[in-house]
Design a protein around this motif. Sequence first.
Motif, PDB file in Angstrom:
ATOM      1  N   ASN A 219      10.113  13.161  -9.268  1.00 39.41           N
ATOM      2  CA  ASN A 219      10.894  13.672  -7.982  1.00 39.41           C
ATOM      3  C   ASN A 219       9.772  14.518  -7.348  1.00 39.41           C
ATOM      4  N   ASP A 220      10.108  15.129  -6.316  1.00 41.89           N
ATOM      5  CA  ASP A 220       9.299  15.815  -5.553  1.00 41.89           C
ATOM      6  C   ASP A 220       8.660  17.103  -6.074  1.00 41.89           C
ATOM      7  N   VAL A 228      -0.903  19.809  -8.230  1.00 41.81           N
ATOM      8  CA  VAL A 228      -1.564  20.895  -8.521  1.00 41.81           C
ATOM      9  C   VAL A 228      -2.484  20.629  -9.758  1.00 41.81           C
ATOM     10  N   LYS A 229      -1.822  20.340 -10.880  1.00 41.14           N
ATOM     11  CA  LYS A 229      -2.607  20.006 -11.961  1.00 41.14           C
ATOM     12  C   LYS A 229      -3.920  19.435 -11.850  1.00 41.14           C
ATOM     13  N   CYS A 230      -4.042  18.063 -10.979  1.00 41.01           N
ATOM     14  CA  CYS A 230      -4.964  17.170 -11.019  1.00 41.01           C
ATOM     15  C   CYS A 230      -6.269  17.891  -9.806  1.00 41.01           C
ATOM     16  N   PHE A 231      -5.365  18.477  -8.610  1.00 42.71           N
ATOM     17  CA  PHE A 231      -6.378  18.730  -7.542  1.00 42.71           C
ATOM     18  C   PHE A 231      -6.179  20.070  -7.054  1.00 42.71           C
ATOM     19  N   ASN A 232      -5.362  20.970  -7.867  1.00 39.18           N
ATOM     20  CA  ASN A 232      -5.401  22.460  -7.599  1.00 39.18           C
ATOM     21  C   ASN A 232      -4.987  22.608  -5.968  1.00 39.18           C
ATOM     22  N   ALA A 233      -4.065  21.937  -5.596  1.00 37.30           N
ATOM     23  CA  ALA A 233      -3.639  22.175  -4.276  1.00 37.30           C
ATOM     24  C   ALA A 233      -2.218  21.525  -4.064  1.00 37.30           C
ATOM     25  N   PRO A 234      -1.086  22.319  -3.787  1.00 36.78           N
ATOM     26  CA  PRO A 234       0.386  21.650  -3.500  1.00 36.78           C
ATOM     27  C   PRO A 234       0.423  20.670  -2.718  1.00 36.78           C
ATOM     28  N   LEU A 235       1.420  19.915  -2.556  1.00 31.21           N
ATOM     29  CA  LEU A 235       1.806  18.747  -1.458  1.00 31.21           C
ATOM     30  C   LEU A 235       2.892  19.557  -0.698  1.00 31.21           C
ATOM     31  N   HIS A 236       2.585  19.595   0.681  1.00 29.13           N
ATOM     32  CA  HIS A 236       3.860  20.127   1.395  1.00 29.13           C
ATOM     33  C   HIS A 236       4.554  19.028   1.774  1.00 29.13           C
ATOM     34  N   PRO A 237       5.954  19.427   1.829  1.00 26.91           N
ATOM     35  CA  PRO A 237       7.267  18.610   1.718  1.00 26.91           C
ATOM     36  C   PRO A 237       6.838  17.228   2.818  1.00 26.91           C
ATOM     37  N   ASN A 238       6.345  17.490   4.064  1.00 25.79           N
ATOM     38  CA  ASN A 238       6.068  16.538   5.087  1.00 25.79           C
ATOM     39  C   ASN A 238       5.018  15.324   4.360  1.00 25.79           C
ATOM     40  N   GLU A 239       4.082  16.049   3.294  1.00 24.72           N
ATOM     41  CA  GLU A 239       3.101  15.289   2.763  1.00 24.72           C
ATOM     42  C   GLU A 239       3.758  14.135   1.789  1.00 24.72           C
ATOM     43  N   GLU A 241       6.760  13.356   1.749  1.00 22.73           N
ATOM     44  CA  GLU A 241       7.661  12.317   2.428  1.00 22.73           C
ATOM     45  C   GLU A 241       6.542  11.126   2.798  1.00 22.73           C
ATOM     46  N   ASP A 242       5.247  11.442   3.388  1.00 17.26           N
ATOM     47  CA  ASP A 242       4.494  10.703   3.714  1.00 17.26           C
ATOM     48  C   ASP A 242       3.916   9.472   2.792  1.00 17.26           C
ATOM     49  N   VAL A 243       3.747  10.136   1.677  1.00 17.49           N
ATOM     50  CA  VAL A 243       3.288   9.398   0.421  1.00 17.49           C
ATOM     51  C   VAL A 243       4.408   8.248   0.003  1.00 17.49           C
ATOM     52  N   LYS A 244       5.565   8.973  -0.081  1.00 15.19           N
ATOM     53  CA  LYS A 244       6.795   8.057  -0.359  1.00 15.19           C
ATOM     54  C   LYS A 244       6.945   6.740   0.645  1.00 15.19           C
ATOM     55  N   ARG A 245       6.700   7.200   1.944  1.00 16.13           N
ATOM     56  CA  ARG A 245       6.789   6.339   2.893  1.00 16.13           C
ATOM     57  C   ARG A 245       5.813   5.035   2.898  1.00 16.13           C
ATOM     58  N   VAL A 246       4.598   5.705   2.716  1.00 13.51           N
ATOM     59  CA  VAL A 246       3.599   4.469   2.527  1.00 13.51           C
ATOM     60  C   VAL A 246       3.814   3.419   1.638  1.00 13.51           C
ATOM     61  N   LEU A 260       9.289   8.716  -6.930  1.00 14.79           N
ATOM     62  CA  LEU A 260       8.391   7.717  -6.969  1.00 14.79           C
ATOM     63  C   LEU A 260       8.543   6.977  -8.412  1.00 14.79           C
ATOM     64  N   THR A 261       8.627   5.653  -8.414  1.00 13.13           N
ATOM     65  CA  THR A 261       8.675   4.931  -9.651  1.00 13.13           C
ATOM     66  C   THR A 261       7.393   4.804 -10.232  1.00 13.13           C
ATOM     67  N   LEU A 262       7.104   3.990 -11.402  1.00  8.05           N
ATOM     68  CA  LEU A 262       5.773   3.910 -12.090  1.00  8.05           C
ATOM     69  C   LEU A 262       5.047   2.786 -11.348  1.00  8.05           C
ATOM     70  N   ASP A 263       5.933   1.753 -10.768  1.00  6.91           N
ATOM     71  CA  ASP A 263       5.320   0.819  -9.866  1.00  6.91           C
ATOM     72  C   ASP A 263       4.656   1.435  -8.439  1.00  6.91           C
ATOM     73  N   GLY A 264       5.429   2.538  -8.146  1.00  8.82           N
ATOM     74  CA  GLY A 264       4.867   3.146  -6.905  1.00  8.82           C
ATOM     75  C   GLY A 264       3.599   3.881  -7.112  1.00  8.82           C
ATOM     76  N   PHE A 265       3.544   4.492  -8.257  1.00 12.09           N
ATOM     77  CA  PHE A 265       2.654   5.251  -8.834  1.00 12.09           C
ATOM     78  C   PHE A 265       1.301   4.468  -8.872  1.00 12.09           C
ATOM     79  N   LEU A 266       1.432   3.411  -9.726  1.00  9.72           N
ATOM     80  CA  LEU A 266       0.234   2.198  -9.774  1.00  9.72           C
ATOM     81  C   LEU A 266      -0.081   1.667  -8.559  1.00  9.72           C
ATOM     82  N   TYR A 267       0.681   1.548  -7.562  1.00  7.20           N
ATOM     83  CA  TYR A 267       0.501   1.117  -6.280  1.00  7.20           C
ATOM     84  C   TYR A 267      -0.587   1.974  -5.583  1.00  7.20           C
TER      85      TYR A 267
END
Length: 649
Positions: A219-220, A228-239, A241-246, A260-267
Amino acid sequence: MSRDFSAGTAVSRHWSTVRVVVVGDPATGKSSLIAAAATDTFPEIVPPVLPPTVLPADYYPDGIPVTIIDTQYSLEGKVKIEEELLRADAVVLTYACDQPDTLVNLQIFWLPEIRRLKVNKPVIVVGCMLDLRDEHFPINLERMMGPVMQQFKEIETCIECSAANLIEVAEVFYYAQKAVLHPTAPLFDQESQTLKPRCIRALKRIFVLCDRDRDSALNDSELNQFQVKCFNAPLHPNETEDVKRVVRDNLPKGVNHLGLTLDGFLYLHSLFIAKGRLETTWTVLREFGYNDDLVLPKENIPVPSEMAPDQSVELTSEAVDFLKGIFSLFDSNKDGYLQEFELDELFSTAPESPWDEDPYKDSMERSELGGVNLSGFLSQWALMTLLDPPQSLAYLSYLGYTGDLAKAIRVTRKRSLDFKKQHTDRNVFQCYVFGPKNAGKSALLTSFIGRPFQDNYHLSSNQCYTVNTVDQLQGIKKTLILHEIQERDVKEFLSSKDSLAACDVAIFLYDSSDEYSLTRASKLLTKVARKGEDSGYGVPCLLIAAKNDLNIYPMAIKDSEMVCQVMKISAPIRISVKEEHMSNVFQKIVTTAQQCHLSVPESKHARNNKRYRQLVNSSIFFASVGAAVAIVAMVAYRAYTYRKTNSTR
């Protein structure tokens, strides 16, 4: 000159520098390329070979300096080039854009030569002097190099540059560094344009660890925590949504109403790699502990650094409880067994199943349909923990164990101390199974895991183990590991000083119908007893009369009992695997292991030494008594003389 590179990322290990060796035909622009990269200017005059050149740590975002080694090909310098190639982290292989024959020479000489030397490092093919190519004869680099890259998989990328015009010069060594720090080969299959299986397994584990509510979607909030864990920077809500839209636009099943499902994560990671952003995926992998082979390095696993040879490692109750939960989670039909497909799914977040190869492949009990019950599952983990603690802990992590790994195992007390205290608190016992050929060792091992009797056994491995739980009194269960040792291997096996240190009990099988079999088993027993005395790792032993369904030879019972009496061990245990008359042999083995101070044999050598020590002690005793009597007599004589002298006065 401006350079636009991706943001810096973590690397899998500490690199003091990335060593790049530049090779190629003479006059293909090697030295000019290096000088232009180092100075951001085109040198009008360069020496034939430059000394080692260092691009400083701040030259590229990863913060790792690049050491560039220039070479000049000649018959005299061939050995030097070979030495440099073998020391390289990456190779830059040059051709001249205005000299087609130098490109041909890559395919017929340089690439085969690199392969012959088994360099096994990424290769960056670089076309130099792009400014000199005849504009009337343009070349499609992708079409030209495609077949070459198919033939030589070690080629990471191809690029053309111009040192004179400072075009793509810095990019050459950026790609070389990137190929070392963020390699493509472990992640992506260039031919099929798909993620490699081990990469998928690693990313699936990361997805499962980040899916905190276990609903098979990020979930969001979970996506933001991951970012945050991987890149030490949070995602803004619009970012977000952009990720999920792509993902949704390209892979509808990659996003559902939960996230985001596992298939989406791998994609997403396939997309990063396809766009050349391998550092993004590598940052994620390394944040979760993976090395370049996409495994958790064993050197980072917190196993005890110092252990005595006669200590062993067992799982703690906390780790066992976790494994029980994992078993229940993947027992999808709740039949009490993990079928093969369920085991495959259980280990789908690990690099591969650890139990598909020896010594684990045929070591645990399975049902007729191949299923593994909880007892067999936990026994197999006990075996892996005993034989390879780092691997056991690593696989706990692959399965999602998030507790302190150091508290998932415990080191047992020394067996030598157990012997003195006449008690052990071990839950896992290892039994070495000795005996002559055809004595019935393999039959005993396979019967222990519920396999039917066979007339002929064919060993698949020299490291033959079986493991199961054994019920004791008051419902107590212990894990017993049987380790078969072939007669032909005994001499080499016992040559090691600590060969018996890991042994809790040794058993010696012989064929009841074969007098010579008992003789050979007795000799093995004597060798082990002698080795135990010499090394200080004496172990309790049992003699087992196998094949008791056959016609035993006339003196079999008397002879075997005599052996046990002489060696001062328990009477022989008579069994028939074929007729399933087992005489509670496995319970007796565990009981003997628990009573570690009993049934330890004495060899003839030990008995002679014992008699000698007794004789010496007796001699010392009588000598001491004699000396004491002499002293008393002398004192008495002096007292008598003194009194007599005084009385005469």
